[in-house]
Design an enzyme around this catalytic site. Structure first.
Site, short mmCIF file in Angstrom:
data_model
loop_
_atom_site.label_atom_id
_atom_site.label_comp_id
_atom_site.label_asym_id
_atom_site.label_seq_id
_atom_site.Cartn_x
_atom_site.Cartn_y
_atom_site.Cartn_z
CE1 TYR A 43 5.84 -9.51 -10.45
CE2 TYR A 43 5.24 -9.93 -12.74
CZ TYR A 43 5.07 -9.22 -11.57
OH TYR A 43 4.12 -8.22 -11.50
CB SER A 84 1.38 -10.17 -13.47
OG SER A 84 1.98 -9.78 -14.70
CB ALA A 117 6.95 -19.41 -11.00
CB ALA A 170 -0.91 0.00 1.23
CB VAL A 217 3.15 -9.76 2.71
CG1 VAL A 217 2.34 -8.50 2.83
CG2 VAL A 217 4.02 -9.77 1.45
#
Ligand code: NAP
Length: 236
Positions: A140, A127, A142, A10, A49
């Site tokens: 990325y 994506s 994967a 964010a 995260v």
């Protein structure tokens, strides 16, 4: 009480724009590893995260303080691009840890609250490269493909409680993640986009707001490209 949302990644780019847009309607908790551009949302959580314990603690504190959690948008992401035969273990691990494991950590931590919300929405920012692949992005692609498979499973698991789970697949969006690319790369991306421009954060925000709306309650398990038609491939 106003509904409660959590957005990860964010601090800037797409995630920040989502926080600002959702904040017009609901209380929003913003999660990121840093907020260098200044605070966003109603509360900030400086959390990696990929650290499941830290995610659990932050999500619990939101649910406790707010009496629940209704909408979750997993936007945290990184790239560590390198052609596959030169990609290091740490480049592979870092991208999987943040993009895929991070989205799982947040989804798992939020699941109980989403199930009791009555309006639960879980949105993962994947994506188009998770569907089509991309040179130099084995890690990325994967991770982003993994997010799609994971979201379809979560959509099945959470459906009985009325929670919808969907992926958004941005094309090339003009954000800090992509602003470092050369003019040639940006021009090539536009040339491959039938609608003839780069994506804007507002394009992703519109899709998030649509999927969060009560009127989208019958849409779950989809992977929605927001890419100006890039996934259509070369024009005929
Ligand atoms: P961005 O500007 O780099 O924003 C990503 C945010 O995620 C940054 O604030 C970043 O913090 C944060 N983040 C990184 N690692 C984190 C971690 N471990 N825990 C929590 N937060 C973390 O990227 P963006 O372009 O807005 O992208 C947002 C999402 O859309 C990403 O998942 C990305 O993969 C996806 N996406 C973007 C595009 C595009 O063209 N821009 C296309 C397809 C998909 P730092 O600032 O510290 O790195």
């Amino acid at each position: 009480m106003r509904r409660t949302a959590l957005v990860t990644g964010a601090g800037r780019g797409i995630g920040k724009a989502i926080v600002e847009a959702l904040g017009e309607e609901v209380w929003v908790g913003a999660m990121d590893v840093q907020f260098d551009d200044g605070p966003v949302g109603d509360a900030q959580f400086v959390v990696d995260v990929s650290d499941s314990a830290a995610v659990d603690e932050a999500v619990s504190s939101i649910a406790e303080e707010r009496g629940g959690l209704d909408w979750v948008v997993c936007g945290a992401g990184i790239v560590r691009d390198r052609v596959s035969w030169k990609m290091t273990d740490s480049e592979w691990d870092a991208v999987i840890a943040v993009n895929l494991t991070g989205a799982f950590n947040v989804s798992r931590a939020a699941a109980l609250s989403l199930r009791s919300s009555g309006h639960g929405r879980l949105i993962l920012i994947s994506s188009i490269n998770g569907v089509r692949g991309s040179f130099g992005q084995a890690n990325y692609a994967a991770a982003k493909a993994g997010m799609i498979g994971m979201s379809k499973t979560l959509a099945r698991e959470l459906a009985r409680d009325g929670v919808t789970v969907n992926c958004i697949l941005p094309g090339y969006i003009d954000t800090p993640m992509t602003q470092g690319l050369t003019e040639d790369v940006r021009a090539a991306a536009i040339a491959r986009t039938p609608l003839g421009r780069l994506g804007r954060v507002e394009d992703i925000v519109a899709a998030v707001k649509f999927l969060c709306d009560d009127q989208a309650e019958f849409i779950t398990g989809i992977a929605l490209p927001v890419d100006g038609g890039q996934l259509l491939g070369a024009s005929a």
